[in-house]
Design an enzyme around this catalytic site. Structure first.
Site, PDB file in Angstrom:
ATOM      1  N   GLY A 164     -21.100  -4.641 -47.073  1.00 33.88           N
ATOM      2  CA  GLY A 164     -21.220  -4.486 -45.630  1.00 33.88           C
ATOM      3  C   GLY A 164     -22.635  -4.631 -45.085  1.00 33.88           C
ATOM      4  CD  GLU A 200     -25.388 -12.729 -54.935  1.00 36.87           C
ATOM      5  OE1 GLU A 200     -25.313 -13.012 -53.716  1.00 36.87           O
ATOM      6  OE2 GLU A 200     -24.452 -12.280 -55.591  1.00 36.87           O
ATOM      7  CB  ILE A 203     -24.973 -19.191 -49.536  1.00 32.93           C
ATOM      8  CG1 ILE A 203     -24.810 -18.740 -50.996  1.00 32.93           C
ATOM      9  CG2 ILE A 203     -24.118 -20.405 -49.163  1.00 32.93           C
ATOM     10  CD1 ILE A 203     -24.449 -19.726 -52.006  1.00 32.93           C
ATOM     11  CE  LYS A 237     -14.070  -8.956 -43.271  1.00 29.40           C
ATOM     12  NZ  LYS A 237     -13.185  -8.464 -44.330  1.00 29.40           N
ATOM     13  CG  ASN A 290     -13.042  -5.561 -49.791  1.00 28.70           C
ATOM     14  OD1 ASN A 290     -14.147  -5.053 -49.995  1.00 28.70           O
ATOM     15  ND2 ASN A 290     -12.870  -6.589 -49.004  1.00 28.70           N
ATOM     16  NE  ARG A 292     -11.096  -1.956 -47.049  1.00 30.79           N
ATOM     17  CZ  ARG A 292     -12.256  -2.525 -47.319  1.00 30.79           C
ATOM     18  NH1 ARG A 292     -12.933  -2.171 -48.398  1.00 30.79           N
ATOM     19  NH2 ARG A 292     -12.745  -3.472 -46.544  1.00 30.79           N
ATOM     20  NE  ARG A 338     -11.132  -6.209 -38.026  1.00 30.09           N
ATOM     21  CZ  ARG A 338     -11.728  -5.692 -39.083  1.00 30.09           C
ATOM     22  NH1 ARG A 338     -12.606  -4.709 -38.932  1.00 30.09           N
ATOM     23  NH2 ARG A 338     -11.478  -6.144 -40.294  1.00 30.09           N
TER      24      ARG A 338
END
Ligand code: MV4
Length: 452
Positions: A164, A200, A203, A237, A290, A292, A338
């Site tokens: 997140g 990393e 990107i 999101k 995830n 869940r 949402r």
């Protein structure tokens, strides 16, 4: 099958789970804070137990109180929903030691996937593509320096306990590495009590595309295609859809098979999601798992005609999944908006308070998952999500037209909501053409186009 399930959550997801229980002939127990005495989940469940005051820490986030409520009511399983205790491996352990089934994967897999560097290692072992980077934790800044030099800039530092976006730093040149390393460590320590970082290759303009998985406890696992989740703001999101406008049948199969391989390698069962970063050349890289059920699960339900919550409960009870991969073909197109109690014209500040009038859209291909009703008072203590508007159409264009129509029908008065913002977003040429990435929302803000 379970006789009674306790739902350790509130809001729309608690109602969604109660509905699944009712359809499966399972009794439901709601838990609620004093603030939620008149909340819909409290009234809709067969039984309800008050577990504490408004603050989450003393109610929905308190394992002891929740387990006590399950014992008092004789519940044989607990569904955690999303957020709160859903990815808390200690809570899953506590349920198991009290002989209450935690509706989710094993506590071991929750713990392993919660450590982002460990999760990445597991995926490398399984042969799932990952972003090039460090082999686990980077303990010294010099180590980060030489690896970044070797891979080339830009690079990204991430917290192993993260996810997140917290404790994350993009590093564009060697001279800012030292400072970024310190800042990311401090942020990770403050947010998670764990300062460990990994590194990393960065990107540049990826899309966020995730694969929905469903597995049982006997080693059967299927993928239910992808969700396009690139429309985000500050790692929240806003709009999700399935299928993704850029995913071909061939890439879906490759990503789906990679996700199944990765999940089976760690002994995963239940519903779960593997998130991928997809670059402009359609290379895909494992990002996180995830463990869940997710907020955006309904778009998958619409195009695959599967009730994911019912399936999740069934596999937790030890049942075998009777869905074959060959039967799973997406039909049509689904999009979710949402709807939050926030003011989009004022930097999305929360807008709690009384909903004075409420009308939810309906009609063909229109689904609303919500816990809101006229006269309901949105408390300031919890997440600002008040509704999910989900549409289905035969193709993307029909889904967008339906979404536009449904957003027009939606009436929520007394508070500010993100409904006007969604109307604006879905009318942009980028959204209409499907040509967007994870920076889309920032970009439209910078253009200062927003007048709502
Ligand atoms: C990245 C990335 C680019 N390259 N990793 C953001 C949250 C966390 N889960 C990982 N994130 C990213 N990781 C590499 N190597 C870009 C992001 C990212 C992002 C990812 C998904 C959705 C929205 C995003 C917004 C900004 C950055």
């Amino acid at each position: 099958m379970f006789k009674k399930v306790l739902i350790a959550n509130r809001g729309e997801i608690a109602i969604r789970i109660i509905r699944a229980c009712k359809e499966l002939g399972i009794k439901s127990v709601a838990v609620y804070s004093t603030q939620d005495e008149n909340a819909l989940h409290t009234v809709f469940a067969d039984e309800a137990v008050c577990i504490g005051p408004a603050s989450s820490a003393n109610s929905y986030l308190n394992p002891t109180r929740i387990i006590s409520a399950a014992e008092i009511t004789g519940a044989d399983a607990i569904h955690p929903g999303y957020g709160f205790l859903a990815e808390n491996s200690e809570f899953a352990d506590m349920c198991n030691s009290c002989e209450i089934t935690f509706i989710g994967p094993s506590s071991e897999v929750i713990r392993r996937m919660g450590d982002k560097a460990e999760a990445k290692k597991a995926m490398v072992e399984a042969g799932v593509p990952v972003v090039p980077g460090s082999d686990g934790i980077i303990s010294k800044e010099e180590e980060a320096h030489s690896l970044a030099q070797q891979m080339g800039y830009p690079v990204i530092l991430k917290a192993v306990a993260g996810g997140g976006g917290k404790g994350m730093r993009i590093v564009r040149d060697p001279k800012s590495l030292e400072n970024s390393f310190m800042m990311a460590r401090a942020e990770a320590e403050a947010a998670f009590g764990n300062a460990d970082l990994y590194l990393e290759k960065y990107i540049e303009s990826p899309r966020h595309i995730e694969i929905q998985l469903l597995g049982d406890q006997k080693g059967n696992m299927v993928y239910l295609g992808e969700r396009e989740c690139s429309i985000q703001r500050r790692h929240q999101k806003l709009i999700e859809e399935s299928p993704s406008p850029i995913i071909t049948d061939k890439i879906r199969k490759a990503m789906g098979e990679a996700a199944v391989k990765g999940a089976l390698h760690v002994g995963y069962f239940s519903t779960g999601t593997i998130e991928f970063l997809v670059d402009s050349k359609q290379n895909y890289y494992f990002m996180e798992m995830n463990t869940r059920i997710q907020v955006e699960h309904p778009v998958t339900e619409m195009v695959y005609q599967v009730d994911l919550i019912k399936e999740q409960i069934k596999v937790a009870a030890g049942m075998t999944i009777d869905i074959k991969q060959s039967q799973l073909k997406p039909v049509g197109h689904s999009i979710e908006c949402r709807i939050n109690a926030e003011d989009p014209a004022n930097n999305f500040i929360p807008s709690p308070g009384e909903v004075t009038s409420f009308y939810q859209p309906g009609g063909p291909g229109t689904r609303v998952d919500t816990h809101i009703y006229a006269s309901y008072k949105i408390p300031p203590y919890y997440d600002s999500l008040i509704a999910k508007l989900i549409v289905w159409g035969r193709e993307r264009q029909e889904a967008i037209s339906r979404l536009n129509r449904a957003l027009d029908e939606f009436v929520v008065e007394g508070i500010k909501t993100t409904i006007p913002f969604h109307k604006f977003v879905i009318a942009t040429p980028e959204f209409l053409s499907g040509d967007f990435d994870t920076h889309f929302i920032e970009k439209i803000y910078r253009k200062d186009l927003i007048e709502i």
